[in-house]
Motif scaffolding. Structure first.
Motif, PDB file in Angstrom:
ATOM      1  N   GLY A 251       0.769  -1.228   0.000  1.00  0.00           N
ATOM      2  CA  GLY A 251       0.000   0.000   0.000  1.00  0.00           C
ATOM      3  C   GLY A 251       0.801   1.278   0.000  1.00  0.00           C
ATOM      4  O   GLY A 251       0.249   2.358   0.218  1.00  0.00           O
ATOM      5  N   VAL A 252       2.113   1.191  -0.242  1.00  0.00           N
ATOM      6  CA  VAL A 252       2.968   2.379  -0.305  1.00  0.00           C
ATOM      7  C   VAL A 252       3.913   2.249  -1.492  1.00  0.00           C
ATOM      8  O   VAL A 252       3.992   1.201  -2.128  1.00  0.00           O
ATOM      9  N   LEU A 253       4.669   3.322  -1.749  1.00  0.00           N
ATOM     10  CA  LEU A 253       5.535   3.361  -2.930  1.00  0.00           C
ATOM     11  C   LEU A 253       6.939   2.840  -2.681  1.00  0.00           C
ATOM     12  O   LEU A 253       7.649   2.515  -3.633  1.00  0.00           O
ATOM     13  N   VAL A 254       7.382   2.799  -1.435  1.00  0.00           N
ATOM     14  CA  VAL A 254       8.768   2.481  -1.113  1.00  0.00           C
ATOM     15  C   VAL A 254       8.809   1.527   0.075  1.00  0.00           C
ATOM     16  O   VAL A 254       7.814   1.376   0.796  1.00  0.00           O
ATOM     17  N   PRO A 255       9.943   0.853   0.303  1.00  0.00           N
ATOM     18  CA  PRO A 255      10.062   0.038   1.513  1.00  0.00           C
ATOM     19  C   PRO A 255       9.839   0.896   2.767  1.00  0.00           C
ATOM     20  O   PRO A 255      10.135   2.093   2.779  1.00  0.00           O
ATOM     21  N   LEU A 256       9.336   0.283   3.810  1.00  0.00           N
ATOM     22  CA  LEU A 256       8.972   1.031   5.017  1.00  0.00           C
ATOM     23  C   LEU A 256      10.148   1.799   5.639  1.00  0.00           C
ATOM     24  O   LEU A 256       9.964   2.924   6.120  1.00  0.00           O
ATOM     25  N   PRO A 257      11.388   1.256   5.646  1.00  0.00           N
ATOM     26  CA  PRO A 257      12.492   2.029   6.213  1.00  0.00           C
ATOM     27  C   PRO A 257      12.709   3.374   5.518  1.00  0.00           C
ATOM     28  O   PRO A 257      13.165   4.332   6.150  1.00  0.00           O
ATOM     29  N   ALA A 258      12.392   3.474   4.223  1.00  0.00           N
ATOM     30  CA  ALA A 258      12.557   4.750   3.521  1.00  0.00           C
ATOM     31  C   ALA A 258      11.579   5.795   4.051  1.00  0.00           C
ATOM     32  O   ALA A 258      11.893   6.992   4.081  1.00  0.00           O
ATOM     33  N   ILE A 259      10.378   5.356   4.475  1.00  0.00           N
ATOM     34  CA  ILE A 259       9.415   6.279   5.065  1.00  0.00           C
ATOM     35  C   ILE A 259       9.845   6.636   6.479  1.00  0.00           C
ATOM     36  O   ILE A 259       9.835   7.803   6.877  1.00  0.00           O
ATOM     37  N   SER A 260      10.260   5.638   7.235  1.00  0.00           N
ATOM     38  CA  SER A 260      10.688   5.873   8.619  1.00  0.00           C
ATOM     39  C   SER A 260      11.870   6.829   8.689  1.00  0.00           C
ATOM     40  O   SER A 260      11.930   7.702   9.562  1.00  0.00           O
ATOM     41  N   LYS A 261      12.803   6.680   7.760  1.00  0.00           N
ATOM     42  CA  LYS A 261      14.024   7.491   7.774  1.00  0.00           C
ATOM     43  C   LYS A 261      13.903   8.771   6.963  1.00  0.00           C
ATOM     44  O   LYS A 261      14.895   9.500   6.823  1.00  0.00           O
ATOM     45  N   GLU A 262      12.704   9.036   6.424  1.00  0.00           N
ATOM     46  CA  GLU A 262      12.463  10.252   5.645  1.00  0.00           C
ATOM     47  C   GLU A 262      13.548  10.429   4.580  1.00  0.00           C
ATOM     48  O   GLU A 262      14.274  11.419   4.528  1.00  0.00           O
ATOM     49  N   ALA A 263      13.640   9.409   3.694  1.00  0.00           N
ATOM     50  CA  ALA A 263      14.738   9.344   2.731  1.00  0.00           C
ATOM     51  C   ALA A 263      14.691  10.420   1.658  1.00  0.00           C
ATOM     52  O   ALA A 263      15.616  10.514   0.846  1.00  0.00           O
ATOM     53  N   SER A 264      13.645  11.235   1.635  1.00  0.00           N
ATOM     54  CA  SER A 264      13.570  12.306   0.636  1.00  0.00           C
ATOM     55  C   SER A 264      13.953  13.676   1.200  1.00  0.00           C
ATOM     56  O   SER A 264      13.954  14.662   0.482  1.00  0.00           O
ATOM     57  N   THR A 265      14.290  13.725   2.478  1.00  0.00           N
ATOM     58  CA  THR A 265      14.625  15.012   3.097  1.00  0.00           C
ATOM     59  C   THR A 265      16.102  15.345   2.892  1.00  0.00           C
ATOM     60  O   THR A 265      16.876  14.538   2.369  1.00  0.00           O
ATOM     61  N   SER A 266      16.498  16.526   3.323  1.00  0.00           N
ATOM     62  CA  SER A 266      17.886  16.979   3.158  1.00  0.00           C
ATOM     63  C   SER A 266      18.478  17.381   4.505  1.00  0.00           C
ATOM     64  O   SER A 266      17.812  18.043   5.315  1.00  0.00           O
ATOM     65  N   TYR A 267      19.727  16.954   4.713  1.00  0.00           N
ATOM     66  CA  TYR A 267      20.477  17.369   5.903  1.00  0.00           C
ATOM     67  C   TYR A 267      21.955  17.378   5.511  1.00  0.00           C
ATOM     68  O   TYR A 267      22.730  16.528   5.906  1.00  0.00           O
ATOM     69  N   TRP A 268      22.298  18.363   4.700  1.00  0.00           N
ATOM     70  CA  TRP A 268      23.620  18.414   4.087  1.00  0.00           C
ATOM     71  C   TRP A 268      24.746  18.471   5.109  1.00  0.00           C
ATOM     72  O   TRP A 268      25.789  17.819   4.937  1.00  0.00           O
ATOM     73  N   GLU A 269      24.560  19.252   6.155  1.00  0.00           N
ATOM     74  CA  GLU A 269      25.648  19.432   7.126  1.00  0.00           C
ATOM     75  C   GLU A 269      26.019  18.107   7.777  1.00  0.00           C
ATOM     76  O   GLU A 269      27.194  17.756   7.887  1.00  0.00           O
ATOM     77  N   ARG A 270      25.013  17.369   8.214  1.00  0.00           N
ATOM     78  CA  ARG A 270      25.299  16.085   8.829  1.00  0.00           C
ATOM     79  C   ARG A 270      25.880  15.111   7.808  1.00  0.00           C
ATOM     80  O   ARG A 270      26.762  14.298   8.132  1.00  0.00           O
ATOM     81  N   GLY A 271      25.404  15.184   6.568  1.00  0.00           N
ATOM     82  CA  GLY A 271      25.934  14.316   5.526  1.00  0.00           C
ATOM     83  C   GLY A 271      27.405  14.566   5.253  1.00  0.00           C
ATOM     84  O   GLY A 271      28.176  13.628   5.031  1.00  0.00           O
ATOM     85  N   LEU A 272      27.806  15.838   5.270  1.00  0.00           N
ATOM     86  CA  LEU A 272      29.226  16.156   5.078  1.00  0.00           C
ATOM     87  C   LEU A 272      30.064  15.614   6.238  1.00  0.00           C
ATOM     88  O   LEU A 272      31.195  15.157   6.049  1.00  0.00           O
ATOM     89  N   GLY A 273      29.482  15.652   7.438  1.00  0.00           N
ATOM     90  CA  GLY A 273      30.179  15.058   8.581  1.00  0.00           C
ATOM     91  C   GLY A 273      30.354  13.561   8.413  1.00  0.00           C
ATOM     92  O   GLY A 273      31.392  12.995   8.781  1.00  0.00           O
ATOM     93  N   TYR A 274      29.340  12.920   7.845  1.00  0.00           N
ATOM     94  CA  TYR A 274      29.422  11.479   7.590  1.00  0.00           C
ATOM     95  C   TYR A 274      30.492  11.182   6.544  1.00  0.00           C
ATOM     96  O   TYR A 274      31.245  10.199   6.670  1.00  0.00           O
ATOM     97  N   LEU A 275      30.597  12.030   5.522  1.00  0.00           N
ATOM     98  CA  LEU A 275      31.644  11.867   4.509  1.00  0.00           C
ATOM     99  C   LEU A 275      33.025  11.990   5.140  1.00  0.00           C
ATOM    100  O   LEU A 275      33.919  11.172   4.886  1.00  0.00           O
TER     101      LEU A 275
END
Length: 568
Positions: A251-275
């Motif tokens: 009943g949804v478009l993506v696997p449930l973890p993608a909804i739980s983790k809000e996989a379409s949002t942006s958090y560039w600063e934290r992502g650069l820290g992860y890099l």
């Protein structure tokens, strides 16, 4: 179909490159047989390194056990679900889940199969990458980018782990290897397109890689319109078919973890820290930059430029996406596919002049020594301040064994919790809340509901016929659809309050009245029906048609606010 002016002497294109590669045709010692033996030795050595390193670090992550329970439910005849009676897609890697189902038909221990299949896939990826680079460049090659990949410590960890990561490596490298082979022939392009189109089923974010590879296939062969449409149909056949199933079944478009983790949002600063957590920790940017500098200086034919830039562009897009969404909570894991992609065309390079070769060897040797002697981030084996964990070290330390390779390691460690679950009688057991127990609602048919955010371990200690309630939302639709919470640890930012769990599963009380009423109203009631109502044809169609709106549905954390929104 016809190949574009195609090869343009591609095998010899790199021989006269600005790396200063010496022509080998005039050297009687560089016979084709010698070249084949040398290149074969590189392949064997590279595969041996990752096989030994991956085997030494073999383990299964808690998240790997999420796959194991879903696979065991399928093998038990309960369908691709985490809990009986609730259609939730907890497995992000669709093809990996079904590959484990096939393995489970052969071997009884699915968790062990996940570990060793992951290692085999990672080893295959290295073999595909090395042979693809050798075929691309021709002549005598020397290992370069493959050393950067092999000496990255998280590669050793995620060569296994039970997750889909190793399978993703194999698909990436295998797809590129097939692209390189297709340079010289237009036979079997429809099958190649089918393979290249599998990215979304390997991992949803790998759809980016599929698109780049498919565009590259078209640029290599420039087929006519009719042939192009057939290639597109071949590439999309399985992903589209599965998407129809996903929308109707879950009943949804993506696997449930993608909804739980809000996989379409942006958090560039934290992502650069992860890099930085990966590339600065191991100084990987130095050898990667050197290899890229040498590789991009080569003179290439048009076809070879396509084959070089396809994985580089795909890797850049993959890495950018990971940075955009804020990275991950596992040290290095989500950046490894991007690193593999960018290094693929430079796994091996045409042999340069002696001075250049010496400099390259020095840089790669220094990287190797640094990674081997200092293989872990400073916060290991605990969770760092940014919420990133050296996941393998964390679980090896927590479970008290260097190689936790099956769910038995988790059962042994959490045997006291398993006893609580086994002894419960029609109760909710809140693990991590001082052993809090609550009676299940009379209409609930299970014996026990285990409430624990460590989902893989919870699924391990809870029988398949009983229910695991995941407040983070990786397997529990109600929790996954919570409104985004204040930024916290990646992948752990949503947590469904106990009031919702008790309203959904427990005996009615005054404290849960608002939540119970909200669950019976409007879009929230329809969400519950979409995953719990019997799957009739009518329900399948309703699920399919409502998948877009349902995927974007978000629920306030406060039950009173939710009641006001959904019930009016």
């Amino acid at each position: 179909m016809t190949i574009s002016s195609a090869h343009d002497g591609a095998v010899g294109s790199a021989v006269g490159g600005t790396l200063g590669t010496e022509a080998i045709t005039g050297n009687p010692r560089e016979t084709p047989a010698r070249i084949r033996r040398w290149n074969r030795a590189i392949v064997i050595a590279a595969v041996a390194v990752i096989a030994v390193a991956g085997f030494a670090q073999r383990w299964i992550a808690d998240d790997g056990l999420i796959y194991v329970r879903a696979v065991e439910q399928i093998l038990a005849g309960n369908g691709p679900v985490f809990n009986v009676g609730e259609r939730a897609e907890s497995s992000t890697g669709t093809l990996w889940q079904w590959l484990l189902v096939l393995a489970g038909l052969i071997v009884p221990n699915v968790s062990l199969a996940a570990v060793y299949l992951g290692l085999a896939c990672t080893a295959a990826a290295i073999a595909f990458g090395v042979t693809g680079a050798q075929r691309l460049h021709g002549s005598v090659t020397v290992p370069a980018g493959v050393v950067v990949v092999l000496m990255t410590p998280p590669m050793w960890d995620f060569a296994t782990s039970g997750l889909e990561t190793g399978f993703a490596f194999a698909w990436i490298a295998g797809s590129w290897w097939l692209l390189v082979r297709s340079r010289d022939t237009d036979c079997g392009l429809h099958w190649l397109a089918l393979v290249l189109g599998l990215g979304p089923l390997v991992r949803p974010d790998l759809a980016l890689v599929s698109i780049v590879f498919l565009v590259s296939l078209w640029l290599l062969h420039r087929p006519r319109l009719g042939a192009t449409l057939r290639l597109v149909a071949a590439a999309g056949a399985l992903p589209v078919a599965y998407q129809v199933f996903r929308m109707g079944y879950y009943g949804v478009l993506v696997p449930l973890p993608a909804i739980s983790k809000e996989a379409s949002t942006s958090y560039w600063e934290r992502g650069l820290g992860y890099l930085a957590d990966l590339f600065v920790t191991y100084w990987l940017w130095v050898p990667a930059a050197v290899v890229l500098l040498l590789g991009l200086r080569m003179r290439l034919t048009r076809a070879d430029r396509i084959l070089v830039f396809a994985p580089v562009v795909a890797g850049a897009l993959s890495t950018t996406y990971v940075i955009k969404v804020g990275g991950d909570f596992m040290h290095g894991r989500m950046l490894l596919p991007g690193l593999l992609l960018v290094m693929l065309p430079f796994f091996c390079l045409p042999r340069p002049r002696k001075a250049t070769l010496s400099a390259l060897c020095l840089v790669l040797a220094a990287t190797t020594a640094f990674c081997v002697l200092n293989p872990r981030p400073s916060y290991s084996p605990q969770i760092g301040e940014a919420g990133i964990a050296d996941e393998r070290a964390f679980y090896a330390n927590s479970l008290g064994t260097w190689n936790p390779v099956s769910k038995q390691s988790y059962l042994d460690r959490f045997s006291d919790l398993a006893d609580q679950v086994r002894e419960a009688r029609h109760e909710l057991v809140f693990i991590g809340f001082s052993g809090e127990y609550h009676p299940l609602a009379p209409e609930r048919t299970e014996r026990v509901g285990t409430v624990w955010s460590t989902l893989g371990a919870a699924g391990t200690i809870t029988p398949l016929s009983e229910t695991v309630i995941d407040q983070i939302g990786l397997s529990y639709p109600l929790a996954a659809h919570l409104e985004p919470q204040p930024r916290g640890r990646v992948g752990h930012e949503k947590k469904l309050p106990n009031a919702w769990v008790l309203a959904d599963y427990g005996v009615p009380t005054e404290e849960t009245a608002a939540a119970r009423r909200a669950l019976s109203c409007g879009a929230l009631a329809e969400l519950q029906e979409s995953v719990r109502a019997p799957l009739t044809w009518s329900r399948f169609v309703d699920n399919f048609l409502g998948a877009f709106g349902r995927t974007s549905l978000r629920i306030p954390e406060n039950p009173v606010e939710a009641e006001r929104r959904f019930c009016g």
